[in-house]
Enzyme design. Structure first.
Site, PDB file in Angstrom:
ATOM      1  N   HIS A  56       0.687  -1.180   0.024  1.00  0.00           N
ATOM      2  CA  HIS A  56       0.101   0.048   0.064  1.00  0.00           C
ATOM      3  C   HIS A  56       0.905   1.211  -0.033  1.00  0.00           C
ATOM      4  O   HIS A  56       2.120   1.086   0.435  1.00  0.00           O
ATOM      5  CB  HIS A  56      -0.909   0.169   1.203  1.00  0.00           C
ATOM      6  CG  HIS A  56      -2.044  -1.096   1.105  1.00  0.00           C
ATOM      7  ND1 HIS A  56      -3.098  -0.949   1.831  1.00  0.00           N
ATOM      8  CD2 HIS A  56      -2.293  -1.990   0.054  1.00  0.00           C
ATOM      9  CE1 HIS A  56      -4.152  -2.163   1.598  1.00  0.00           C
ATOM     10  NE2 HIS A  56      -3.474  -2.526   0.276  1.00  0.00           N
ATOM     11  N   GLU A 106       0.728   4.037   1.865  1.00  0.00           N
ATOM     12  CA  GLU A 106       1.285   4.426   2.901  1.00  0.00           C
ATOM     13  C   GLU A 106       2.467   3.837   3.450  1.00  0.00           C
ATOM     14  O   GLU A 106       3.658   4.132   3.887  1.00  0.00           O
ATOM     15  CB  GLU A 106       0.227   4.208   4.204  1.00  0.00           C
ATOM     16  CG  GLU A 106      -1.098   4.972   3.721  1.00  0.00           C
ATOM     17  CD  GLU A 106      -2.043   4.300   3.038  1.00  0.00           C
ATOM     18  OE1 GLU A 106      -1.826   3.548   2.329  1.00  0.00           O
ATOM     19  OE2 GLU A 106      -3.125   4.604   3.299  1.00  0.00           O
ATOM     20  N   CYS A 161      -6.165   1.787   5.377  1.00  0.00           N
ATOM     21  CA  CYS A 161      -6.922   0.853   5.507  1.00  0.00           C
ATOM     22  C   CYS A 161      -6.048   0.388   7.204  1.00  0.00           C
ATOM     23  O   CYS A 161      -5.434   1.107   7.527  1.00  0.00           O
ATOM     24  CB  CYS A 161      -6.523  -0.360   4.796  1.00  0.00           C
ATOM     25  SG  CYS A 161      -4.794  -0.959   4.744  1.00  0.00           S
ATOM     26  N   CYS A 180      -2.487  -0.190   7.520  1.00  0.00           N
ATOM     27  CA  CYS A 180      -1.699   1.014   7.159  1.00  0.00           C
ATOM     28  C   CYS A 180      -1.963   2.089   8.352  1.00  0.00           C
ATOM     29  O   CYS A 180      -0.984   2.679   8.696  1.00  0.00           O
ATOM     30  CB  CYS A 180      -2.096   1.621   5.791  1.00  0.00           C
ATOM     31  SG  CYS A 180      -1.627   0.946   4.484  1.00  0.00           S
TER      32      CYS A 180
HETATM   33 ZN   LIG Z   1      -3.595   0.083   3.337  1.00  0.00          ZN
END
Ligand SMILES: [Zn+2]
Ligand SMILES: [Zn+2]
Length: 155
Positions: A72, A74, A99, A102
């Site tokens: 992801h 992040e 999410c 993250c």
């Molecule tokens: Zn994430």
């Protein structure tokens, strides 16, 4: 004509949008900018492990409704920042609400403020964790970012 300057939040949110355009996943194009003291610590977009196959060249590898091929945005920003050290109390500018995974990682490395453009799948436990850690959540809708950047005479 009056010349307008971008406010800091719009300035970094617009960078997160631009960075999302490097994403290699078809399902969502996500960008992140980590900032402290109005200086960029690091950036990230969602994509595969370096040197491995991209979702844009194949199909996404979807398990339980998520593409599992990508790191992801992040996480990529945290990993890039870790190479030089991530200062505490930074702000994360994200194109999509982070999410849960993250969120936990951002909190663990000292995130104190999250500015998000898209209210994407806002996880309840993530929101609980931000509250517990007294992290400020700021929703900066896309219309506001767009309105700020079209003031320039270049686009
Ligand atoms: Zn994430
Ligand atoms: Zn994908």
């Amino acid at each position: 004509m009056e010349t307008k300057r971008l406010a800091w939040d719009e300035y970094f949110a617009a960078q997160a949008l631009l960075i999302a355009n490097r994403s290699t996943c078809k399902r969502a194009r996500v960008g992140t900018v980590l900032v402290q003291g109005n200086k960029v610590i690091s950036t990230g977009y969602n994509g595969s492990v370096s040197g491995t196959e991209h979702c844009i060249d194949h199909d996404c590898l979807v398990i339980d409704g998520h593409c599992v091929r990508t790191l992801h945005a992040e996480v990529n920003a945290i990993l890039q920042g870790a190479e030089r050290g991530i200062p505490k109390d930074f702000t994360a500018y994200v194109t999509h609400f982070p999410c849960l995974n993250c969120t936990k990682q951002l909190l663990q490395v000292g995130c104190k403020r999250v500015v998000y453009i898209n209210e994407y799948r806002m996880d309840d436990y993530a929101r609980y964790l931000y509250k517990e850690k007294e992290v400020e959540l700021v929703h900066l809708p896309i219309e506001k970012v767009k309105a700020a950047i079209v003031e320039t005479d270049l686009i």
